[in-house]
Design an enzyme around this catalytic site. Structure first.
Site, mmCIF file in Angstrom:
data_model
loop_
_atom_site.group_PDB
_atom_site.id
_atom_site.type_symbol
_atom_site.label_atom_id
_atom_site.label_comp_id
_atom_site.label_asym_id
_atom_site.label_seq_id
_atom_site.Cartn_x
_atom_site.Cartn_y
_atom_site.Cartn_z
ATOM 1 N N SER A 143 0.848 -1.194 0.000
ATOM 2 C CA SER A 143 0.000 0.000 0.000
ATOM 3 C C SER A 143 0.880 1.240 0.000
ATOM 4 O O SER A 143 1.929 1.271 0.663
ATOM 5 C CB SER A 143 -0.901 0.023 1.239
ATOM 6 N N TYR A 156 -2.664 -1.029 9.589
ATOM 7 C CA TYR A 156 -2.695 -1.473 8.194
ATOM 8 C C TYR A 156 -1.353 -1.189 7.513
ATOM 9 O O TYR A 156 -0.777 -2.071 6.853
ATOM 10 C CB TYR A 156 -3.831 -0.767 7.463
#
Length: 248
Positions: A143, A156
């Protein structure tokens, strides 16, 4: 073994029932791949993904598997080898993204994020490193949040930072196998994972951050994954940040 078993490239796509994984499966189907859609809970989504691959010209099956469970992932690879004759490409698109400031995040939720996103990638990559055929490719999904450092995403982003470390090291461990290992790090992308729970005003504000003034679309990311899975043989041990020019 049928002729298709011996001539088609074969891919496993985890998280293939929705979002980037589902679009990637369809994109590989257009390239003529046989695709195994690995899913965690959405059988209906996985079955629809199978139909999309088949309409695109590929073959497909759906296999339920908890990516963090070694026995389940071993069984997934067994099933794919039995059905299609081998594995050439593995795409790790399974992931979860509960959000909260670090000070407020329940540690049980943190453990779930790490279990799915980081342990899940490790377990799948472990089987992939043993069983992907020479000349194949492993594509992990990281990400751009590892760079963008947006508040609320600490757990995350931490899980995805681990994914990037796994990617870079595994690429070097597979020396001599002609197997590439790369990660794609999407920015904000219009998937259920990203959109869930966000008011439209926030979505519009995030979309405006990119010089291209839009969110990424699943097909934007799938195009990059398909490139890394097939023709991009000289890209190895890299993290490709795919975020439309968003800056930290």
């Amino acid at each position: 073994m049928t002729e298709n078993n011996t001539t088609r490239r074969v891919a496993i796509v985890t998280g293939g029932s929705s979002g980037i994984g589902r679009e990637t499966a369809a994109r590989l189907g257009r390239e003529g791949y046989a695709v195994a859609i690995a899913y965690g809970s959405s059988q209906a989504g996985a079955e629809q993904a199978v139909k999309e691959v088949e309409r695109a010209g590929g073959r497909a099956i759906a296999v339920r598997a908890d990516v963090a469970d070694e026995a389940a992932v071993t069984a997934l690879f067994d099933r794919v080898e039995q059905e299609f004759g081998g594995v050439d490409v593995v795409v790790n698109a399974a992931g979860i993204m509960p959000l909260a400031p670090l000070a407020e995040l329940d540690l049980d939720v943190f453990d779930r994020i790490i279990r799915t996103n980081l342990r899940g990638t490790f377990v799948v990559d472990q089987q992939a490193s043993r069983r992907v055929r020479d000349g194949g490719a492993i594509v992990n999904i990281s990400s751009s949040l590892t760079l963008l450092a947006r508040p609320g995403y600490s757990a995350y982003a931490a899980s995805k930072g681990g994914v990037e470390a796994i990617t870079l090291i595994l690429a070097r461990e597979l020396r001599g196998r002609n197997i590439t290992v790369n990660a794609v790090a999407p920015g904000p992308t219009a998937t259920p994972l990203f959109l869930e729970g966000k008011p439209q005003e926030l979505v519009d504000r995030i979309a405006a951050e990119s010089p291209l003034e839009r969110l990424g679309q699943p097909e934007d990311i799938a195009e990059i994954i398909a490139f890394l899975a097939g023709p991009a043989r000289w890209i190895n041990g890299q993290v490709i940040y795919a975020n439309g020019g968003s800056a930290a």
